[in-house]
Structure formats: structure tokens, C-alpha cells
Design an enzyme around this catalytic site. Structure first.
Site, PDB file in Angstrom:
ATOM      1  N   HIS A 229       1.982  -3.129   7.991  1.00 50.18           N
ATOM      2  CA  HIS A 229       1.851  -2.159   9.007  1.00 50.18           C
ATOM      3  C   HIS A 229       1.096  -0.942   8.215  1.00 50.18           C
ATOM      4  O   HIS A 229       0.719  -0.881   7.091  1.00 50.18           O
ATOM      5  CB  HIS A 229       3.355  -1.486   9.248  1.00 50.18           C
ATOM      6  CG  HIS A 229       4.083  -0.929   8.129  1.00 50.18           C
ATOM      7  ND1 HIS A 229       4.857  -1.462   6.947  1.00 50.18           N
ATOM      8  CD2 HIS A 229       4.038   0.576   7.793  1.00 50.18           C
ATOM      9  CE1 HIS A 229       5.024  -0.780   6.231  1.00 50.18           C
ATOM     10  NE2 HIS A 229       4.794   0.683   6.619  1.00 50.18           N
ATOM     11  N   ASP A 231       0.953   3.272   8.208  1.00 53.33           N
ATOM     12  CA  ASP A 231       1.979   4.412   8.608  1.00 53.33           C
ATOM     13  C   ASP A 231       1.161   5.563   9.828  1.00 53.33           C
ATOM     14  O   ASP A 231      -0.109   5.564   9.731  1.00 53.33           O
ATOM     15  CB  ASP A 231       2.352   5.430   7.449  1.00 53.33           C
ATOM     16  CG  ASP A 231       3.099   4.629   6.350  1.00 53.33           C
ATOM     17  OD1 ASP A 231       3.652   3.500   6.780  1.00 53.33           O
ATOM     18  OD2 ASP A 231       3.113   4.958   5.275  1.00 53.33           O
ATOM     19  N   HIS A 286      -0.095  -2.087   4.565  1.00 51.68           N
ATOM     20  CA  HIS A 286       0.762  -2.339   3.299  1.00 51.68           C
ATOM     21  C   HIS A 286       2.117  -3.075   3.832  1.00 51.68           C
ATOM     22  O   HIS A 286       2.516  -2.906   5.077  1.00 51.68           O
ATOM     23  CB  HIS A 286       1.124  -0.935   2.519  1.00 51.68           C
ATOM     24  CG  HIS A 286       1.746   0.144   3.501  1.00 51.68           C
ATOM     25  ND1 HIS A 286       0.960   0.689   4.497  1.00 51.68           N
ATOM     26  CD2 HIS A 286       2.947   0.553   3.589  1.00 51.68           C
ATOM     27  CE1 HIS A 286       1.813   1.795   4.959  1.00 51.68           C
ATOM     28  NE2 HIS A 286       2.775   1.610   4.437  1.00 51.68           N
ATOM     29  N   ARG A 296      16.022  -3.020  -4.880  1.00 51.91           N
ATOM     30  CA  ARG A 296      14.777  -2.133  -4.624  1.00 51.91           C
ATOM     31  C   ARG A 296      15.135  -1.004  -3.756  1.00 51.91           C
ATOM     32  O   ARG A 296      15.447  -1.177  -2.734  1.00 51.91           O
ATOM     33  CB  ARG A 296      13.465  -2.719  -4.297  1.00 51.91           C
ATOM     34  CG  ARG A 296      12.190  -1.804  -4.126  1.00 51.91           C
ATOM     35  CD  ARG A 296      10.916  -2.780  -4.231  1.00 51.91           C
ATOM     36  NE  ARG A 296       9.845  -1.814  -4.307  1.00 51.91           N
ATOM     37  CZ  ARG A 296       9.325  -1.217  -3.116  1.00 51.91           C
ATOM     38  NH1 ARG A 296       9.565  -1.680  -1.984  1.00 51.91           N
ATOM     39  NH2 ARG A 296       8.209  -0.468  -3.274  1.00 51.91           N
TER      40      ARG A 296
HETATM   41  O1  LIG Z   1       9.049   0.244   0.458  1.00 53.19           O
HETATM   42  C1  LIG Z   1       8.018   0.341   0.254  1.00 53.19           C
HETATM   43  O2  LIG Z   1       7.170   0.244  -0.840  1.00 53.19           O
HETATM   44  C2  LIG Z   1       6.859   0.641   1.482  1.00 53.19           C
HETATM   45  C3  LIG Z   1       7.745   1.527   2.726  1.00 53.19           C
HETATM   46  C4  LIG Z   1       6.942   1.935   3.760  1.00 53.19           C
HETATM   47  O3  LIG Z   1       6.016   1.450   3.859  1.00 53.19           O
HETATM   48  C5  LIG Z   1       7.243   2.792   4.845  1.00 53.19           C
HETATM   49  O4  LIG Z   1       8.573   3.234   4.751  1.00 53.19           O
HETATM   50  O5  LIG Z   1       6.565   3.092   5.612  1.00 53.19           O
HETATM   51 FE   LIG Z   2       4.791   2.431   5.460  1.00 51.24          FE
END
Ligand SMILES: O=C(O)CCC(=O)C(=O)O
Ligand SMILES: [Fe+2]
Length: 370
Positions: A229, A231, A286, A296
Site C-alpha cells: 500500500h 500511505d 511498501h 515484530r
Molecule cells: O510495519 C511496517 O513496517 C509498516 C507499517 C505501515 O506501513 C503502516 O502502518 O502504514
Molecule cells: Fe504504511
């Protein structure tokens, strides 16, 4: 048109029924079919550790602005060091995330996010666009964390609230600084953006803190932590713990892992900066992968403009050979568009095809929308 950020999903509620679908990740020995995504990609996922990754920029470097500009243009993401955020605050926010996600499922569900709400506990909002489930859980905080923290810990929420509030305050300062590094690298000054205020402090800017948890997964190669996605922000500041998982898509290379660097923060360009820069700084696609043995955690600070502001390509970046590519839109209106069109949202607000043949990241990725 929605007026407040929290109204963004009112017209497009996202029905991810956390109560029906919630899995107690820790009790699972084998990946359930509903979580099996393979085969994952049309993009190669090279040996990401040996591949070149996003630039790491020391914010005290006298050339920081130039380096930031180059990273925005070529990667849409970078890591920053010497950013002024204390390591102890990063440890504290990691503690806050761990405390929350280690609560029993039934307790977390007391603070569940409603379909048309923005804050609270639940599956990733983008889950509704996919037929498979993601191996993660999240918690979104907009403004004060008090209401939800009280539901989670009726008698013992003050440390959690203090940490989140301190984190919001410090992130806001860093986000402002990053905005001016990015804008400065485009030749934009404080006089060019009225809504930034006379001192360029972006008073009234809105933000959300997104805590993400990716439990250890019995079959990580077939699971997806958070699907690809972009942001819906101006920019996102991401803290990841020492377990890797974040990947960004680089044209010609494929998915590239952004390795955790102790004390560093990852900066992603969001769709609203993409619009503001008239496509010069593209938002980065990403995703987050999961790990077989390690849990994680990531904390995203999602930074956007004040609710009343219509974001449109900056006039300084527009001329007859660079016509405005996007129509003006507020953050909450854009979030509504994203809830409806997901990765086609940016294209849906585009005015005309770019003259330079530039293609949105969002146009050339084929995501599974099911
Ligand atoms: O956990 C991650 O590294 C990415 C999180 C992410 O892309 C988001 O919260 O929009
Ligand atoms: Fe994100």
C-alpha cells in the site's frame, strides 16, 4: 464532504469484523488457509539484505536537504539518524506497543475500532480489499489515547498515555522539520504555503499513531504482515524494532528490505505529498513481511495537513509544461477515497495524464482486490 478526520470513514465504513475473524496468533501451529497468500508476487523479491536499500541520512549533515530531495525523488523513502528523538522515548513507545498487544484478545477487543471509526484495536484497515487475512494486528490512536487506554487498563493507564502523548509531541516537531527539508529541496519556502502559518509551524496539522504488531508466524513465506500500500499521508515516520520486515518497492529492482538500524527512523512519502509536489516526490509502495521466530513491532506516525486544508499541486511547481496533475482534496476526503478505491485512490483524483509519461506507483501495481 467530511469535516473532521474522524468523519473520514463515515461514508465508507470498513467492515472488517474483528470479532469473527480474530485469531489468537500465539496458539496457532500451522498457517490457516485463510492466511495463506502464496504465490505472493509479480515483483521479484531479491536477496534483499545484499541489495542496496533506502538512503540513510544524518539530519545534522549540512547537505541534509539535498540528500532528502534525492531520496524522495528516487526512492520515496529514507532512514534518518541524529533526528533529535531520544532513544529512551523509542524504547518507551516500544514498551507501550508490547504492553498493549500482549493483553488477552478479549481485553484488546474492549477497545475495538468501529467500522466507521478511525481509532482503536483491529485488523489492518486495508484487509477489506483482500480475500486473505494479514498476519498482524493494529491499534490506531488519534489525539488523546485516554478513552481507549481506560478500556484496556481501567486502573493503570497513565504511563501508557504519558508515553503516547510525549511521542505525539516529539513526532510532530520532527515531522515539521522533515516537511521543510522536503519542501525546501523542491525550492518551496514558507511564503509559498499559507496554511503552514507565518512561522512555518504547520499549526493544526493532524496526525495518528498506528501501532502494528506482527507475531512470529509458522509459515512466513506464505503469510503477509501488511499488504502492499501507499500511505494516505503527507509523510509517515516509522519506528521499527530490531526485527526486519518492512519492504519498499523499487522500480527495476523489486521489493527491497529496509533494515532496522538501532535508533533510526524510516520516513515514507505519502499520497498527499505526492499530490502537493505534483508527482515529483512519488508516494512509496511498501509492505510488511513476517518472521518465523521473532515478533515484530512497528509504530507509524501518520502526518497530514489540518482538516480544512485542500491539498493541491503547489503553484510554484506548476507551469504550462507541468500542468496540475491532481484536483484539490482534504485529508479526510482523501481517506474516504482511499477507503473506496484503495491503491487506485491517487489515480481517482488525477486531473490529466502527465505530459512526461510519469506513471503513478498506484497505477502499475496489480493488487488483489477481492
Ligand atoms: O510495519 C511496517 O513496517 C509498516 C507499517 C505501515 O506501513 C503502516 O502502518 O502504514
Ligand atoms: Fe504504511
Amino acid at each position: 464532504m467530511p469535516g473532521r478526520l474522524s468523519d473520514a470513514y463515515r461514508n465508507h465504513p470498513v467492515h472488517v469484523h474483528v470479532h469473527d475473524k480474530h485469531l489468537d496468533f500465539n496458539s496457532v501451529q500451522e498457517l490457516p488457509d485463510s492466511y495463506a497468500w502464496a504465490p505472493l508476487d509479480e515483483y521479484p523479491s531479491g536477496d534483499s539484505f545484499s541489495a542496496e536499500s533506502v538512503p540513510v541520512i544524518d539530519l545534522t549533515d549540512p547537505n541534509a536537504m539535498k540528500l532528502v530531495g534525492h531520496a524522495c525523488k528516487t526512492w520515496g523513502a529514507f532512514q534518518v539518524t541524529n533526528h533529535g528523538i531520544d532513544t529512551s522515548l523509542l524504547d518507551d513507545i516500544e514498551w507501550a506497543g508490547r504492553s498493549l498487544f500482549s493483553l488477552p484478545v478479549q481485553q484488546k477487543l474492549k477497545a475495538a475500532r468501529s467500522p466507521d471509526g478511525m481509532s482503536g484495536y483491529g485488523l489492518a484497515r486495508i484487509s477489506s480489499f483482500f480475500s486473505k487475512l494479514m498476519w498482524s494486528e493494529g491499534f490506531t490512536i488519534v489525539g488523546s489515547p485516554l478513552e481507549h487506554a481506560r478500556q484496556l487498563w481501567p486502573n493503570d493507564h497513565s504511563k501508557f498515555c504519558d508515553v503516547v502523548e510525549e511521542y505525539e509531541k516529539e513526532m510532530k516537531t520532527l515531522a515539521t522539520r522533515l516537511m521543510w527539508l522536503m519542501l525546501g529541496s523542491l525550492g518551496i519556502s514558507k511564503e509559498d504555503i499559507k496554511w503552514a502559518g507565518p512561522k512555518g509551524e504547520f499549526k493544526g496539522a493532524c496526525a495518528a499513531v498506528q501501532l502494528n504488531s506482527y507475531p512470529a508466524c509458522p509459515d512466513p513465506d506464505r503469510a503477509m504482515g501488511l499488504a502492499a500500500h501507499t500511505d494516505s499521508t503527507l509523510l509517515t515516520i516509522l519506528y521499527q524494532n530490531s526485527t526486519s520486515g518492512l519492504q519498499v518497492l523499487r522500480e527495476g529492482t523489486g521489493w527491497v528490505t529496509v533494515p532496522p538500524i538501532p535508533g533510526a527512523l524510516v520516513i515514507n512519502i505519502g499520497d498527499l505529498l505526492h499530490i502537493l509536489s505534483n508527482g515529483s516526490y512519488p508516494s512509496v509502495l511498501h509492505r510488511a513481511m513476517v518472521n518465523r521466530t521473532k515478533h515484530r513491532l512497528s509504530i507509524a506516525y501518520l502526518y497530514g495537513p489540518p482538516n480544512s486544508v485542500h491539498i493541491s499541486p503547489l503553484s510554484k511547481l506548476v507551469d504550462p509544461s507541468h500542468p496540475p496533475l491532481y484536483r484539490p482534496i482534504t485529508w479526510s476526503e482523501y481517506l474516504g477515497t482511499k477507503a473506496k478505491h484503495f491503491n487506485k485512490a491517487l489515480s481517482s483524483v488525477r486531473l490529466c495524464a502527465p505530459l512526461n509519461g510519469f506513471i503513478d506507483t498506484n497505477d502499475n501495481n496489480s493488487v488483489e482486490v477481492g
